[in-house]
Design a protein around this motif. Structure first.
Motif, mmCIF file in Angstrom:
data_model
loop_
_atom_site.group_PDB
_atom_site.id
_atom_site.type_symbol
_atom_site.label_atom_id
_atom_site.label_comp_id
_atom_site.label_asym_id
_atom_site.label_seq_id
_atom_site.Cartn_x
_atom_site.Cartn_y
_atom_site.Cartn_z
ATOM 1 N N LEU A 4 -3.975 17.095 -0.998
ATOM 2 C CA LEU A 4 -5.280 16.613 -1.434
ATOM 3 C C LEU A 4 -5.192 15.194 -1.999
ATOM 4 N N ALA A 5 -4.079 14.874 -2.658
ATOM 5 C CA ALA A 5 -3.890 13.507 -3.164
ATOM 6 C C ALA A 5 -3.816 12.517 -2.000
ATOM 7 N N ILE A 6 -3.129 12.906 -0.924
ATOM 8 C CA ILE A 6 -3.050 12.048 0.265
ATOM 9 C C ILE A 6 -4.443 11.841 0.853
ATOM 10 N N ASP A 7 -5.219 12.928 0.951
ATOM 11 C CA ASP A 7 -6.580 12.808 1.470
ATOM 12 C C ASP A 7 -7.450 11.950 0.559
ATOM 13 N N PHE A 8 -7.251 12.072 -0.735
ATOM 14 C CA PHE A 8 -8.018 11.279 -1.693
ATOM 15 C C PHE A 8 -7.758 9.788 -1.459
ATOM 16 N N ILE A 9 -6.478 9.421 -1.388
ATOM 17 C CA ILE A 9 -6.108 8.018 -1.172
ATOM 18 C C ILE A 9 -6.611 7.530 0.186
ATOM 19 N N PHE A 10 -6.413 8.347 1.207
ATOM 20 C CA PHE A 10 -6.817 7.978 2.562
ATOM 21 C C PHE A 10 -8.319 7.733 2.639
ATOM 22 N N SER A 11 -9.101 8.609 2.031
ATOM 23 C CA SER A 11 -10.555 8.455 2.089
ATOM 24 C C SER A 11 -11.022 7.238 1.295
ATOM 25 N N LEU A 12 -10.351 6.938 0.170
ATOM 26 C CA LEU A 12 -10.701 5.730 -0.584
ATOM 27 C C LEU A 12 -10.553 4.481 0.282
ATOM 28 N N VAL A 13 -9.463 4.421 1.045
ATOM 29 C CA VAL A 13 -9.238 3.257 1.907
ATOM 30 C C VAL A 13 -10.252 3.236 3.046
ATOM 31 N N LEU A 14 -10.516 4.398 3.647
ATOM 32 C CA LEU A 14 -11.495 4.451 4.735
ATOM 33 C C LEU A 14 -12.858 3.940 4.283
ATOM 34 N N ILE A 15 -13.271 4.339 3.089
ATOM 35 C CA ILE A 15 -14.580 3.922 2.581
ATOM 36 C C ILE A 15 -14.689 2.401 2.558
ATOM 37 N N GLU A 16 -13.614 1.731 2.185
ATOM 38 C CA GLU A 16 -13.660 0.274 2.068
ATOM 39 C C GLU A 16 -13.507 -0.432 3.413
ATOM 40 N N VAL A 17 -12.563 0.012 4.243
ATOM 41 C CA VAL A 17 -12.326 -0.723 5.493
ATOM 42 C C VAL A 17 -13.439 -0.497 6.508
ATOM 43 N N LEU A 18 -14.065 0.685 6.482
ATOM 44 C CA LEU A 18 -15.124 0.959 7.455
ATOM 45 C C LEU A 18 -16.385 0.146 7.191
ATOM 46 N N LYS A 19 -16.481 -0.442 6.015
ATOM 47 C CA LYS A 19 -17.620 -1.316 5.730
ATOM 48 C C LYS A 19 -17.615 -2.564 6.611
ATOM 49 N N GLN A 20 -16.477 -2.827 7.264
ATOM 50 C CA GLN A 20 -16.355 -4.020 8.107
ATOM 51 C C GLN A 20 -16.776 -3.772 9.552
ATOM 52 N N PHE B 81 0.830 -1.209 0.000
ATOM 53 C CA PHE B 81 0.000 0.000 0.000
ATOM 54 C C PHE B 81 0.862 1.256 0.000
ATOM 55 N N THR B 82 1.854 1.299 0.892
ATOM 56 C CA THR B 82 2.702 2.481 1.000
ATOM 57 C C THR B 82 3.483 2.722 -0.285
ATOM 58 N N GLN C 24 -6.912 -3.508 -5.938
ATOM 59 C CA GLN C 24 -6.811 -4.820 -5.305
ATOM 60 C C GLN C 24 -6.209 -4.714 -3.909
ATOM 61 N N VAL C 25 -5.227 -3.826 -3.739
ATOM 62 C CA VAL C 25 -4.636 -3.619 -2.412
ATOM 63 C C VAL C 25 -5.692 -3.112 -1.438
ATOM 64 N N ILE C 26 -6.500 -2.145 -1.882
ATOM 65 C CA ILE C 26 -7.543 -1.596 -1.015
ATOM 66 C C ILE C 26 -8.577 -2.668 -0.677
ATOM 67 N N THR C 27 -8.935 -3.482 -1.660
ATOM 68 C CA THR C 27 -9.883 -4.567 -1.418
ATOM 69 C C THR C 27 -9.329 -5.558 -0.397
ATOM 70 N N SER C 28 -8.035 -5.859 -0.501
ATOM 71 C CA SER C 28 -7.403 -6.774 0.453
ATOM 72 C C SER C 28 -7.406 -6.187 1.858
ATOM 73 N N MET C 29 -7.156 -4.882 1.970
ATOM 74 C CA MET C 29 -7.189 -4.239 3.283
ATOM 75 C C MET C 29 -8.589 -4.300 3.878
#
Length: 239
Positions: free
Chosen positions: A169-185, A74-75, A108-113
């Motif tokens: 803003l790019a960092i926030d964009f990436i961060f929010s994309l991951v939050l959207i997926e992981v918070l579904k759990q 991811f990093t 795929q990385v975000i989905t795995s997270m």
């Protein structure tokens, strides 16, 4: 269903990894513009990004190895995407390079997270926040998000500020994309209220109107605010 207790077994090693990675990463005002990445379509760009070497103790648990490897991936990919964003024209919307579906490997990385968050969501959230703070050079929990530029900036300083805003803003964009997926759990692995409040507070800092701001990043600010609104929507459905 996963245990409600935070596994946490990998958190220390991941934070150590992020700390060592941040020594070579562009952070805050010390950013140095990297070389322009190869144009899309070249052989190098088509191949997978180079991952950092992973030193894993032979006695490490398999789960720890998987999670550490995932965060390295991811990093590495996030840094690659940020470098591309920094080499693009300021006028180019972030969605052209960062939106879902543009990069199957990163998706795929975000989905795995998201899948692993079913078992250790609090640890993943804390580690993501640690990555976010290191990228922004933030140590103070009360940090207030604001644009870097002002109408009084000199021309050359203003251009640099615009570039750094784009990176933020790019960092926030990436961060929010991951939050959207992981918070579904959350229904599968509940999270302590303090972490939820951290997410909500960060989102609302991006909803505030930036009075008097005029610049090439205005559109991207609205895009990021919309993504954080989606984060809040996921929280509302999960709680």
């Amino acid at each position: 269903m996963a245990s409600q207790q935070d596994s946490g077994f990998f958190e220390i090693s991941i934070k150590y990894l992020l700390k060592s990675w941040s020594n070579t990463s562009p952070v805050g005002n010390g950013y140095i513009k990297p070389p322009v990445p190869p144009a899309s379509g070249t052989q190098r760009e088509k191949g997978p990004p180079t991952m950092l070497p992973i030193n894993v103790d032979p006695d490490s648990k398999p789960g720890e190895y998987v999670l550490k490897s995932l965060f390295v991936n991811f990093t590495t990919q996030a840094e690659r995407k940020i470098r591309i964003i920094m080499a693009e024209p300021l006028e180019k919307p972030l969605t052209k390079s960062l939106q879902r579906g543009e990069d199957p490997q990163f998706d795929q990385v975000i989905t795995s997270m998201s899948s692993l968050s079913e078992y250790c969501l609090p640890s993943i959230l804390r580690t993501l926040f640690d990555w976010y703070k290191r990228q922004n050079g933030i140590e103070d929990e009360s940090h207030e998000y604001r644009p870097r530029t002002s109408n009084k900036s000199k021309s050359d300083e203003q251009q640099r500020d615009y570039l750094m805003e784009r990176r933020d803003l790019a960092i926030d964009f990436i961060f929010s994309l991951v939050l959207i997926e992981v918070l579904k759990q959350i229904p599968l692995h509940p999270v302590i209220d303090s972490l939820i409040h951290d997410v909500i507070n960060l989102a609302f800092k991006h909803f505030k109107y930036k009075e008097g701001y005029l610049g090439p990043n205005t559109g991207n600010m609205h895009i990021v605010a919309d993504l954080y609104a989606e984060v809040i929507g996921v929280l509302a459905q999960a709680k």
